[in-house]
Design a protein around this motif. Structure first.
Motif, short mmCIF file in Angstrom:
data_model
loop_
_atom_site.label_atom_id
_atom_site.label_comp_id
_atom_site.label_asym_id
_atom_site.label_seq_id
_atom_site.Cartn_x
_atom_site.Cartn_y
_atom_site.Cartn_z
N HIS A 15 0.84 -1.21 0.00
CA HIS A 15 0.00 0.00 0.00
C HIS A 15 0.87 1.25 0.00
CE1 HIS A 15 -4.22 -1.02 0.13
NE2 HIS A 15 -4.00 -1.95 1.04
N TRP A 16 1.91 1.25 0.81
CA TRP A 16 2.79 2.41 0.90
C TRP A 16 3.47 2.70 -0.44
CZ3 TRP A 16 8.01 3.54 0.47
CH2 TRP A 16 8.41 4.77 1.00
N ILE A 17 4.03 1.65 -1.05
CA ILE A 17 4.73 1.83 -2.33
C ILE A 17 3.77 2.24 -3.43
CG2 ILE A 17 6.00 0.61 -4.14
CD1 ILE A 17 7.26 -1.10 -1.89
N SER A 18 2.62 1.57 -3.53
CA SER A 18 1.66 1.91 -4.59
C SER A 18 1.12 3.32 -4.41
CB SER A 18 0.53 0.89 -4.65
OG SER A 18 -0.19 0.86 -3.44
N ASN A 19 0.95 3.76 -3.18
CA ASN A 19 0.50 5.12 -2.92
C ASN A 19 1.53 6.14 -3.37
OD1 ASN A 19 -1.48 6.92 -1.86
ND2 ASN A 19 -0.16 7.24 -0.09
N ARG A 20 2.80 5.90 -3.03
CA ARG A 20 3.88 6.83 -3.44
C ARG A 20 3.98 6.91 -4.96
NH1 ARG A 20 8.13 8.20 0.28
NH2 ARG A 20 8.86 9.33 -1.53
N ILE A 21 3.90 5.78 -5.63
CA ILE A 21 4.00 5.77 -7.09
C ILE A 21 2.82 6.51 -7.70
CG2 ILE A 21 3.89 4.30 -9.14
CD1 ILE A 21 5.56 2.23 -7.54
N GLN A 23 0.99 8.84 -6.42
CA GLN A 23 1.06 10.27 -6.12
C GLN A 23 2.01 11.00 -7.06
OE1 GLN A 23 2.29 10.35 -2.01
NE2 GLN A 23 0.19 10.53 -1.26
N ASN A 24 3.05 10.31 -7.51
CA ASN A 24 4.11 10.97 -8.28
C ASN A 24 4.08 10.72 -9.77
OD1 ASN A 24 5.39 12.15 -5.97
ND2 ASN A 24 6.13 10.12 -5.43
N HIS A 25 3.21 9.83 -10.25
CA HIS A 25 3.21 9.49 -11.67
C HIS A 25 1.79 9.38 -12.20
CE1 HIS A 25 7.50 8.71 -11.45
NE2 HIS A 25 7.26 8.04 -10.34
N ALA A 26 1.52 10.06 -13.31
CA ALA A 26 0.19 9.99 -13.93
C ALA A 26 0.03 8.73 -14.76
CB ALA A 26 -0.03 11.21 -14.82
N GLU A 76 -3.58 -0.01 -9.63
CA GLU A 76 -4.67 0.32 -10.55
C GLU A 76 -5.74 1.17 -9.88
OE1 GLU A 76 -6.57 -2.79 -12.80
OE2 GLU A 76 -4.62 -3.72 -13.22
N TYR A 77 -6.22 0.75 -8.71
CA TYR A 77 -7.32 1.52 -8.12
C TYR A 77 -6.84 2.88 -7.60
CZ TYR A 77 -6.54 0.33 -3.09
OH TYR A 77 -6.04 0.19 -1.82
N LYS A 78 -5.59 2.96 -7.16
CA LYS A 78 -5.07 4.26 -6.71
C LYS A 78 -4.85 5.20 -7.89
CE LYS A 78 -3.34 2.39 -2.49
NZ LYS A 78 -2.27 1.86 -1.71
N GLN A 79 -4.40 4.68 -9.00
CA GLN A 79 -4.27 5.50 -10.21
C GLN A 79 -5.65 5.97 -10.67
OE1 GLN A 79 -1.23 6.68 -10.36
NE2 GLN A 79 -0.91 6.19 -12.49
N HIS A 80 -6.64 5.10 -10.61
CA HIS A 80 -8.00 5.44 -11.01
C HIS A 80 -8.53 6.57 -10.13
CE1 HIS A 80 -11.95 4.90 -12.74
NE2 HIS A 80 -12.45 4.83 -11.50
#
Length: 162
Positions: A15-21, A23-26, A76-80
């Motif tokens: 969760h931490w890594i996917s959140n950081r990614i 936040q910083n990449h579209a 995927e869901y965090k990018q969405h």
């Protein structure tokens, strides 16, 4: 109890890594790895027993232990949520293809060891993981720009100017 704690630690880290990614990449580009195929048993059958079954079982455990599929779904869901995009590209030859814009040579001989890449055509050299990442990103750009299909990716494509 220990396995439950390990699973919670793994999930927290993913969760931490996917959140950081996210936040910083579209746009995030991932290889479309078939984890279930990669972790199939090597036992074989009575007629044709498998080879290196113990080693394959250890590899399967390591693959599943990393949580690759869980990470991809979290990303995927965090990018969405953030309006970003996750693009999947076929993994074929990503670390065997020369990323040099003028070359693009594909050969298993380009990667003689697990960690090093050296193009036998133009001499480009770098870490194999870096080469793979460059190629995966370039394929992602082609998928978005041209709608390139997975089948077209097995043929040498024109490089994208940076």
């Amino acid at each position: 109890k220990i396995h439950h704690k390990i699973a919670n630690c793994r999930q927290d880290r993913l969760h931490w890594i996917s959140n950081r990614i996210s936040q910083n990449h579209a746009m995030v580009v991932l290889e479309d790895l078939k984890v279930s195929n990669m972790s199939k048993s090597a036992k074989g059958s009575l007629d044709s027993p498998g080879k290196n079954v113990k080693a394959k079982a250890g590899l399967n455990k390591s693959i599943l232990d990393q949580g690759w599929s869980m990470f991809a779904s979290m990303l995927e869901y965090k990018q969405h949520w953030r309006g970003g995009e996750v693009v999947y590209v076929p993994p074929h030859h990503t670390s065997q293809t020369c990323p040099s814009p003028s070359c693009g040579h594909v050969s298993a001989n380009n990667r003689k060891t697990q960690s090093s890449f050296e193009c036998e055509s133009c001499g480009y050299a770098d870490n194999a993981d870096v080469v793979g990442a460059i190629n995966i990103l370039a394929r992602g750009h082609r998928v978005l720009a041209y709608g390139e299909s997975a089948l077209a990716d097995s043929v040498k494509q024109e490089p994208i100017a940076a």
